[in-house]
Design a protein around this motif. Structure first.
Motif, PDB file in Angstrom:
ATOM      1  N   THR A   1     -14.943   7.218 -50.309  1.00 56.60           N
ATOM      2  CA  THR A   1     -16.386   7.449 -50.328  1.00 56.60           C
ATOM      3  C   THR A   1     -16.860   7.898 -48.951  1.00 56.60           C
ATOM      4  N   ASP A   2     -17.976   8.605 -48.928  1.00 54.25           N
ATOM      5  CA  ASP A   2     -18.540   9.101 -47.682  1.00 54.25           C
ATOM      6  C   ASP A   2     -19.000   7.932 -46.823  1.00 54.25           C
ATOM      7  N   ILE A   3     -18.644   7.957 -45.551  1.00 54.38           N
ATOM      8  CA  ILE A   3     -18.949   6.857 -44.638  1.00 54.38           C
ATOM      9  C   ILE A   3     -20.447   6.688 -44.437  1.00 54.38           C
ATOM     10  N   ALA A   4     -21.199   7.781 -44.411  1.00 57.96           N
ATOM     11  CA  ALA A   4     -22.643   7.696 -44.197  1.00 57.96           C
ATOM     12  C   ALA A   4     -23.328   7.003 -45.370  1.00 57.96           C
ATOM     13  N   GLN A   5     -22.904   7.303 -46.582  1.00 53.67           N
ATOM     14  CA  GLN A   5     -23.480   6.637 -47.742  1.00 53.67           C
ATOM     15  C   GLN A   5     -23.119   5.157 -47.760  1.00 53.67           C
ATOM     16  N   ARG A   6     -21.901   4.846 -47.358  1.00 54.78           N
ATOM     17  CA  ARG A   6     -21.457   3.453 -47.318  1.00 54.78           C
ATOM     18  C   ARG A   6     -22.260   2.651 -46.295  1.00 54.78           C
ATOM     19  N   VAL A   7     -22.458   3.228 -45.118  1.00 51.86           N
ATOM     20  CA  VAL A   7     -23.208   2.539 -44.070  1.00 51.86           C
ATOM     21  C   VAL A   7     -24.658   2.343 -44.495  1.00 51.86           C
ATOM     22  N   ALA A   8     -25.265   3.363 -45.121  1.00 53.19           N
ATOM     23  CA  ALA A   8     -26.644   3.240 -45.585  1.00 53.19           C
ATOM     24  C   ALA A   8     -26.763   2.151 -46.649  1.00 53.19           C
TER      25      ALA A   8
END
Length: 138
Positions: free
Chosen positions: A50-57
């Protein structure tokens, strides 16, 4: 890579650095070099990460809801509600704060929205972090 990411202010520069690092790790996992000229979409399809930015958000959104619903008197909610004393502001645009992207999605009354877990989760699923969405368009 996401350890402590719940407390970060998500800026465009930070998201870009996270994504570059994630792509480098995915290329290393597959044994692919930049010289092979394989597109990022193809690498992401192969690794199924999964995309890291989506995970962090998502982690930040969950953490914000958790902090607001907590009733044990710890300092997390007190820090969110704290207002600085009067004084001179620094010159220029103010830096991005932790709460800014949450307020963009949930509004200024986000603390009341977070009290209801169902409402809070539905807000998360319909609207993602604006910084992540803006970067996706670039």
């Amino acid at each position: 890579m996401t350890y402590g990411s719940e407390t970060w202010s998500l800026t465009m520069g930070l998201i870009r650095r996270l994504r570059v690092t994630q792509r480098a790790m995915e290329r290393a996992m597959l044994g692919v070099s930049l010289r092979d000229r394989i597109r990022n979409v193809e690498i992401r399809r192969r690794t199924k990460v999964t995309d890291i930015a989506q995970r962090v958000a998502k982690l930040k959104w969950q953490w914000a809801g958790h902090i607001v619903r907590r009733k044990d008197g710890r300092w997390g909610l007190k820090v969110l509600e704290w207002q600085p004393r009067t004084g001179k502001r620094s010159v220029g645009r103010p830096p991005t704060r932790w709460i800014d992207d949450i307020k963009r999605v949930a509004g200024s009354r986000w603390i009341q929205a977070a009290q209801n877990r169902g409402t809070w989760n539905s807000l998360q699923k319909t609207d993602r972090c604006p910084a992540v969405d803006v970067y996706r368009l670039m």
